[in-house]
Scaffold this active site. Structure first.
Site, short mmCIF file in Angstrom:
data_model
loop_
_atom_site.label_atom_id
_atom_site.label_comp_id
_atom_site.label_asym_id
_atom_site.label_seq_id
_atom_site.Cartn_x
_atom_site.Cartn_y
_atom_site.Cartn_z
CE LYS A 210 32.40 30.44 -26.81
NZ LYS A 210 32.95 30.10 -28.11
CB CYS A 264 28.87 32.60 -30.80
SG CYS A 264 28.64 30.84 -30.59
#
Ligand SMILES: NC(=O)c1ccc[n+]([C@@H]2O[C@H](COP(=O)([O-])OP(=O)(O)OC[C@H]3O[C@@H](n4cnc5c(N)ncnc54)[C@H](O)[C@@H]3O)[C@@H](O)[C@H]2O)c1
Length: 408
Positions: A210, A264
């Protein structure tokens, strides 16, 4: 909206009902699972239990309405007994750029007393490498009798806000357990509602995967941003340059902008840099380059304002076009456009018109209509490539500073 008490077993509890947790919980319920959604914010719980939503996401509201009404989804401030638990709470960073996993820890603590042999426990929150191991230790410490008797895995989320419902179903997912049995157990859960391929690995690799995805984007955007500053110095149109370079069959340079925002891409690379400072040279440099690009843009605007004053003997009217962190959304989290706008407002004497077509009212900024701002301003600062901006015809009497390719 009728509220049905689930008297039958709960298949899964989702802890954290924000941009990721709510769509995932609702979609799993929509696919037939009995889901309990949990959030510490009672307002969130009350809103969802009425079949309404507190976030903006296309197609989500109708699904929530349906699953609340059918009783497949129920929402509470406290977790209850279930067969599987999913942690989907925020993981921001602290002052020193280290990840703050305290939300994951406290969400886990609410679930620990409910765990029993054979249960599945999954962390979905974006987390630094070794978080799953730390949380596993926390669970074993509190419930030593469950050691090796529950399944624990990490499964990151990679959906695109605005297209979450589709991507929840069709994106591939990476699933890493603390052991192969945990990986398998988690795959068996997700396969019930995910049509994308579920890729097995271990927990650390899934965590790093991720972080790698978002760091990869950040590094590539930094390259484009660096090029934009080089081209400015060299008198080359960066948009034309990138278009031409991308004619090469194996080159794909991304587009530059006024920085990188959102919670993010602008955040997750720091989780690698803070844990591996010596090794993560390019990742760190890219983060700094993307942040620097915002200051570079702000400084360009300040310089243009000074020049205008010298040339005209009066202060200019400046229009800051866009506040969101990317085009066609209303999300301002970590937004470089908002940072630049704030700097301009505080550092020039000029009248500054703030434009954000996706927001009607803001607590700090007075929002001006984009056409009105364009007509009134002397200096136009293109910060975000929102769709309506492309419709504005260029008025050559105005100075335009284009940081996002509106006039490319
Ligand atoms: N939003 C995205 O696009 C995206 C994409 C991929 C991954 N992620 C990751 O997913 C995770 C969740 O992100 P998000 O955008 O959904 O966050 P969010 O801020 O939208 O929602 C988090 C929710 O968790 C609740 N919460 C916090 N602590 C809690 C606790 N102890 N118990 C119960 N509820 C609690 C909050 O009240 C909030 O409603 C983060 O780690 C994020 O980095 C987000």
């Amino acid at each position: 909206m009728k509220t049905i008490n689930l008297s039958h077993k709960i298949d899964a509890v989702f802890v954290g009902l924000g941009y990721i947790g709510l769509p995932t919980a609702a979609f799993a319920a929509f696919k037939g699972l009995n889901i309990l959604g949990v959030d510490i914010n009672p307002k969130v719980v009350d809103t969802i239990n009425l079949g309404e939503i507190h976030i903006v996401e296309p197609k989500l509201e109708s699904i929530v309405k349906e699953v609340i009404s059918s009783g497949k989804l129920r929402v509470s401030v406290k977790p209850e007994n279930a067969e599987a638990y999913f942690i989907v709470v925020p993981t921001p960073f602290k002052q020193n750029h280290r990840a703050d996993i305290s939300y994951v820890e406290s969400a886990t603590r609410t679930v620990i007393p409910l765990l029993k042999e054979g249960d599945l426990f999954v962390i979905e929150s974006t987390s630094p490498v070794m978080t799953t191991e730390k949380i596993t230790e926390l669970i074993w410490k509190e419930r030593p009798e469950l050691k090796d008797k529950i399944y624990i895995a990490y499964c990151p989320e990679r959906v695109l806000p605005g297209n979450v419902i589709y991507e929840l179903e069709y994106n591939d997912r990476v699933i890493g357990g603390i052991n192969p049995a945990s990986t398998q157990k988690a795959i068996e859960f997700y396969i019930q509602f995910v049509k994308g391929t579920l890729h097995p690995t271990n927990a650390c690799t899934a965590e790093m995967c991720k972080l790698t995805e978002n760091s990869s984007r950040d590094v590539q955007i930094a390259f484009a941003n660096e090029l934009s500053m080089i081209c400015d110095k060299a008198g080359i149109n960066v948009w034309e340059l990138i278009k031409l370079a991308n004619k090469h069959p194996r080159v794909n340079v991304l587009q530059p902008g006024c920085g990188v925002g959102g919670h993010c891409i602008a955040v997750d690379p720091w989780f690698i840099v803070s844990d591996y400072p010596e090794q993560a040279q390019i990742i760190k440099r890219s983060r700094e380059t993307n942040d620097y690009k915002s200051d570079w843009c702000a400084n360009r605007v300040l310089k243009a304002c000074k020049q205008f004053e010298l040339d005209n003997g009066c202060e200019p009217v400046v229009a800051c076009m866009g506040l969101a962190f990317k085009p066609n959304i209303d999300d301002l989290r970590e937004s470089p456009a908002m940072y630049i706008t704030s700097r301009i407002i505080s550092e020039v004497n000029a009248e500054v018109l703030v434009v954000e077509p996706n927001i009607n009212v803001h607590k700090t900024f007075n929002i001006t209509d984009y056409k009105e701002a364009y007509d009134k301003a002397d200096i136009i600062v293109w910060l975000v490539a929102h769709a309506p901006f492309f419709k504005l015809e260029k008025d050559s009497s105005k100075l335009e500073l284009d940081f996002c390719g509106i006039r490319k």
